[in-house]
Design a protein around this motif. Sequence first.
Motif, PDB file in Angstrom:
ATOM      1  N   UNK A   1       0.824  -1.207   0.000  1.00  0.00           N
ATOM      2  CA  UNK A   1       0.000   0.000   0.000  1.00  0.00           C
ATOM      3  C   UNK A   1       0.860   1.259   0.000  1.00  0.00           C
ATOM      4  N   UNK A   2       1.846   1.305   0.891  1.00  0.00           N
ATOM      5  CA  UNK A   2       2.698   2.482   1.005  1.00  0.00           C
ATOM      6  C   UNK A   2       3.852   2.401   0.013  1.00  0.00           C
ATOM      7  N   UNK A   3       4.188   3.504  -0.613  1.00  0.00           N
ATOM      8  CA  UNK A   3       5.293   3.476  -1.572  1.00  0.00           C
ATOM      9  C   UNK A   3       6.631   3.335  -0.865  1.00  0.00           C
ATOM     10  N   UNK A   4       7.586   2.745  -1.553  1.00  0.00           N
ATOM     11  CA  UNK A   4       8.954   2.625  -1.061  1.00  0.00           C
ATOM     12  C   UNK A   4       9.867   3.456  -1.953  1.00  0.00           C
ATOM     13  N   UNK A   5      11.176   3.404  -1.673  1.00  0.00           N
ATOM     14  CA  UNK A   5      12.141   4.177  -2.465  1.00  0.00           C
ATOM     15  C   UNK A   5      12.037   3.789  -3.934  1.00  0.00           C
ATOM     16  N   UNK A   6      11.875   4.763  -4.808  1.00  0.00           N
ATOM     17  CA  UNK A   6      11.799   4.503  -6.242  1.00  0.00           C
ATOM     18  C   UNK A   6      10.410   4.218  -6.760  1.00  0.00           C
ATOM     19  N   UNK A   7       9.394   4.150  -5.880  1.00  0.00           N
ATOM     20  CA  UNK A   7       8.034   3.839  -6.332  1.00  0.00           C
ATOM     21  C   UNK A   7       7.301   5.046  -6.902  1.00  0.00           C
ATOM     22  N   UNK A   8       7.746   6.249  -6.569  1.00  0.00           N
ATOM     23  CA  UNK A   8       7.099   7.460  -7.070  1.00  0.00           C
ATOM     24  C   UNK A   8       7.851   7.963  -8.305  1.00  0.00           C
ATOM     25  N   UNK A   9       7.137   8.132  -9.410  1.00  0.00           N
ATOM     26  CA  UNK A   9       7.756   8.555 -10.670  1.00  0.00           C
ATOM     27  C   UNK A   9       7.291   9.972 -11.019  1.00  0.00           C
ATOM     28  N   UNK A  10       8.145  10.990 -10.776  1.00  0.00           N
ATOM     29  CA  UNK A  10       7.745  12.372 -11.059  1.00  0.00           C
ATOM     30  C   UNK A  10       7.954  12.732 -12.533  1.00  0.00           C
ATOM     31  N   UNK A  11       7.049  13.569 -13.038  1.00  0.00           N
ATOM     32  CA  UNK A  11       7.174  14.125 -14.385  1.00  0.00           C
ATOM     33  C   UNK A  11       6.777  15.602 -14.314  1.00  0.00           C
ATOM     34  N   UNK A  12       7.472  16.440 -15.070  1.00  0.00           N
ATOM     35  CA  UNK A  12       7.152  17.868 -15.064  1.00  0.00           C
ATOM     36  C   UNK A  12       7.594  18.468 -16.389  1.00  0.00           C
ATOM     37  N   UNK A  13       6.822  19.460 -16.859  1.00  0.00           N
ATOM     38  CA  UNK A  13       7.157  20.100 -18.128  1.00  0.00           C
ATOM     39  C   UNK A  13       8.203  21.196 -17.964  1.00  0.00           C
ATOM     40  N   UNK A  14       8.709  21.412 -16.725  1.00  0.00           N
ATOM     41  CA  UNK A  14       9.734  22.436 -16.524  1.00  0.00           C
ATOM     42  C   UNK A  14      11.079  21.932 -17.058  1.00  0.00           C
ATOM     43  N   UNK A  15      12.060  22.803 -17.274  1.00  0.00           N
ATOM     44  CA  UNK A  15      13.357  22.379 -17.820  1.00  0.00           C
ATOM     45  C   UNK A  15      14.285  21.743 -16.794  1.00  0.00           C
ATOM     46  N   UNK A  16      13.875  21.649 -15.540  1.00  0.00           N
ATOM     47  CA  UNK A  16      14.738  21.103 -14.486  1.00  0.00           C
ATOM     48  C   UNK A  16      14.878  19.593 -14.656  1.00  0.00           C
ATOM     49  N   UNK A  17      16.112  19.087 -14.510  1.00  0.00           N
ATOM     50  CA  UNK A  17      16.376  17.658 -14.659  1.00  0.00           C
ATOM     51  C   UNK A  17      16.348  16.927 -13.315  1.00  0.00           C
ATOM     52  N   UNK A  18      15.983  17.596 -12.247  1.00  0.00           N
ATOM     53  CA  UNK A  18      15.967  16.959 -10.936  1.00  0.00           C
ATOM     54  C   UNK A  18      14.969  15.820 -10.863  1.00  0.00           C
ATOM     55  N   UNK A  19      15.251  14.873  -9.973  1.00  0.00           N
ATOM     56  CA  UNK A  19      14.369  13.703  -9.808  1.00  0.00           C
ATOM     57  C   UNK A  19      14.092  13.508  -8.314  1.00  0.00           C
ATOM     58  N   UNK A  20      13.054  14.179  -7.771  1.00  0.00           N
ATOM     59  CA  UNK A  20      12.097  15.027  -8.475  1.00  0.00           C
ATOM     60  C   UNK A  20      12.591  16.460  -8.596  1.00  0.00           C
ATOM     61  N   UNK A  21      11.969  17.212  -9.521  1.00  0.00           N
ATOM     62  CA  UNK A  21      12.246  18.639  -9.592  1.00  0.00           C
ATOM     63  C   UNK A  21      11.530  19.332  -8.430  1.00  0.00           C
ATOM     64  N   UNK A  22      11.769  20.635  -8.269  1.00  0.00           N
ATOM     65  CA  UNK A  22      11.165  21.344  -7.145  1.00  0.00           C
ATOM     66  C   UNK A  22       9.642  21.366  -7.241  1.00  0.00           C
ATOM     67  N   UNK A  23       9.083  21.339  -8.468  1.00  0.00           N
ATOM     68  CA  UNK A  23       7.623  21.364  -8.611  1.00  0.00           C
ATOM     69  C   UNK A  23       7.019  20.022  -8.198  1.00  0.00           C
ATOM     70  N   UNK A  24       7.637  18.913  -8.641  1.00  0.00           N
ATOM     71  CA  UNK A  24       7.130  17.599  -8.259  1.00  0.00           C
ATOM     72  C   UNK A  24       7.306  17.366  -6.759  1.00  0.00           C
ATOM     73  N   UNK A  25       8.431  17.850  -6.208  1.00  0.00           N
ATOM     74  CA  UNK A  25       8.638  17.720  -4.757  1.00  0.00           C
ATOM     75  C   UNK A  25       7.560  18.491  -4.008  1.00  0.00           C
ATOM     76  N   UNK A  26       7.256  19.709  -4.461  1.00  0.00           N
ATOM     77  CA  UNK A  26       6.217  20.515  -3.812  1.00  0.00           C
ATOM     78  C   UNK A  26       4.866  19.810  -3.881  1.00  0.00           C
TER      79      UNK A  26
END
Length: 379
Positions: free
Chosen positions: A123-148
């Motif tokens: 039920x609860x996600x573990x490390x690597x279970x959350x896959x962020x996507x964002x249309x911003x140019x940031x390459x972070x995983x997650x980017x600041x928008x997905x983290x927010x």
Amino acid sequence: MTAARGFPAFPPQRAGARFATSWWGRAWLKAMEDTSLDHVLLRKGRAYAKTGQIGPITVSPGRIAAVTESEYDTVVRVEQLTDAAWERFLDQVAAKSGHIAALLDRDMPHDLVEAAEDAAVPLLPAVGDLEPECSCPDWGHPCKHAAALCYQASWLLDADPFVLLLMRGRGERELVEALQRRGTSGDETPAAQETGGVAAAEAFAAGVPPLPEPPPLEVAFAPPVLEAPADRTPGVDVAALRVLAASAASRARELLLHGRLPELTEYQDRVRLAADHDLDLGLEAAVQAWRYGGTHGLDVLERPWTPPRPDLARAQTRLEAGWEGERPPQVEAWRNRWTLGPLQLRYGRDGRWYPFTLRDGAWWPAGPPERDPSALVTG
């Protein structure tokens, strides 16, 4: 398909506002933070979440989404459970009536999640279970928008664990209807189905049904008082015997509740007895530490240690995030102890920060621990 749920945008929050007060909300954030390779982006994500730069949030099976500042489309994907996994999960929920009541009361019981994991239903996600996507140019995983977005989602999870179940694939109505179908027996006679009852002869022929499960043990509890007149027990310290009897009863109840007891040293057990029964054994600071954190509180009082660097880096980021737009207080750090003027925070081996204040020239336990050090400083 389960309908999506929409939530209005969160307004700006006060400095020091906390994320994820529920244990399942903290597990959600831990999965995201442990995956991140950039603590600066996490700090920016917390600032974005608190300053209201995330638009309305949509939760649907397998994803959460929002439009963030500068009109970026931000999505965090979560793997959906299979139909077979949902059937195993429903088996675990239906196996104990308290599970259904807890979920409807917006609580996620520990034992339900553990039982689901035993049935191979994560039920609860573990490390690597959350896959962020964002249309911003940031390459972070997650980017600041997905983290927010993840940080704000923790507030949604705190308020309603059905949000997590919807991410995993099924919403509240669908789950409740499935559980109701499971609670309806299919072998009733036509007469019973029409009238809602059973003929007396049929009821007597069925014999005595098994007793229901015993009531939960999480109720008010007062240890029994041992009555042993001193004049009939020469050579026996009756007061000490009363304390030991009450302690044994409390420990037995704890064993019934949790299925195990922590192993204590002789010193730890002496502190526990003094804390539980208000005994004056000259262990005031140790007793206070025990009441706030048990063995971990006692350990952080008496023994410094060197935490892993990632733990301290995450804590520093959280501390700085509590002062968006302001300079955080100066920290004097030594091993697991951070001193901020008249306040000292000590990091325990349980992953929580314990507050201490000066008293008669010594550091004294000052309150219950927090996972977010900024909550202790701003409070």
